[in-house]
Design a protein around this motif. Structure first.
Motif: not given
Length: 358
Positions: A94, A111, A116, A118, A137-138, A352-353
């Motif tokens: 990400g 994307r 991901v 951020i 964006c996530t 998220l990661i």
């Protein structure tokens, strides 16, 4: 043994973009971090001793006519492709970015690969890239709730986290400058690039403050050929100073531009400030930043065009004569502070990661 997740941080240009990103990166010790930047900007000096730096040739989408925009558009396509290839080849999980023009190729490349993305936006008025790409964006982390109305109509995942700062802001050590502990101290700072216009006003005003018994630390930046024009034993002139934490904690008041990172540091250290927004900032966003502190009673703001050296001198003298005013402003500043912002943003990245389990 499992390999740590790989994160590409895209942050370029000024301290306002770089310092929050570096603060977050420093907490992600169980990640493999690489950096995306531009070869001639501040990151070329600050990043390589800590993280691998990958550079792209991209300088934003400026241009007032369709023809003038063709070259940057071509540059953007090249930057997008370079970043996409880097993410794919490097098997990154990400991207984390702190906005600015470099965020656009980083977000879109991530994307396009299903990765991901951020984004952290520190300004009260979100930048054009943030407003355009927030839905892509996530998650978008915001430095202040004042940003929410500008993004309310975007279908974006928004979190207010505050703005991360350098560790020495929160945990300052002793001040490594020969300043007596009881004298009034005025700090002048123009941001990571300095502020020549403020420097000139201060040089016109400083004799009044010195005559009143104050000391002055003036951070001029490196682009002012007249920086040392005024000499006095109680007037400390430096191009920059690191660490800033002890200096901000020691200062009785500050004269400052209104970049988001500087304002965040002022709130965390409870430093009353006279704010002089940079008049040529994109969309006058520094004025919007400053208004957040002014509305809270933590600072006052005067446009640069309305200031003379004599007026600046008189304003600061009046402040020095009103310690209760400075105490109120300091308390109001601290109420705006978000001391755990770095941990909040790092926590979003970890959620998220996820890091590798030990």
């Amino acid at each position: 043994m499992a390999t740590p997740p790989k994160l590409l941080i895209a942050a370029s240009g000024t301290g306002g973009h770089l310092f929050p990103a570096l603060a977050v990166a420093a907490t992600l010790t169980d990640y493999e971090i690489h950096w995306l930047g531009v070869s001639h900007r501040l990151e070329a000096d600050l990043v390589p001793q800590q993280y691998p730096l990958h550079t792209i040739n991209f300088s934003g989408m400026q241009g007032k006519t369709p023809w003038a925009k063709l070259r940057p558009l071509w540059q953007f396509l090249g930057a997008f492709w370079q970043t996409r290839q880097l993410l794919k080849r490097g098997q990154f999980q990400g991207v984390f970015t702190t906005g600015g023009y470099i965020a656009a190729p980083a977000i879109l490349a991530a994307r396009s690969l299903g990765l991901v993305a951020i984004l952290h936006e520190s300004n009260a008025l979100p930048g054009k890239v943030t407003r355009a790409l927030a839905p892509w964006c996530t998650v978008v982390a915001l430095g202040t709730p004042a940003s929410l109305p500008y993004l309310a109509k975007r279908k974006a995942n928004l979190r207010v986290t505050g703005t991360p700062v350098r560790p020495n802001i929160l945990h300052p050590g002793p001040l490594d400058l020969p300043i007596p502990p009881t004298v009034p101290l005025i700090l002048v700072m123009g941001g990571s690039q300095g502020a020549v216009a403020i420097n000139r006003l201060v040089r016109e005003a400083v004799s009044q403050w010195l005559a009143a018994g104050a000391w002055v630390v003036h951070l001029t930046g490196q682009n002012d050929p007249e920086a040392t024009a005024v000499q006095h034993p109680h007037y400390v002139v430096l191009p920059f100073f690191e660490p800033m934490g002890p200096l901000l904690h020691r200062a009785d008041l500050a004269i400052s531009r209104a970049g988001a990172s500087a304002l965040t540091e002022l709130t965390l250290t409870g430093t009353p400030a006279l704010l002089i927004p940079y008049p040529y900032a994109a969309e006058d966003h520094q004025t919007v930043n400053a208004q957040v502190l002014v509305s809270a009673g933590a600072a006052e703001m005067i446009p640069q065009a309305q200031l003379t050296g004599d007026r600046l001198g008189q304003i600061i003298l009046e402040w020095l004569r009103q310690p209760q005013k400075l105490q109120r402003m300091a308390a109001n500043a601290r109420r705006l502070a978000v001391p755990d912002s770095t941990q909040q943003v790092a926590g979003l990245i970890r959620s998220l990661i996820p890091p590798v389990e030990p």
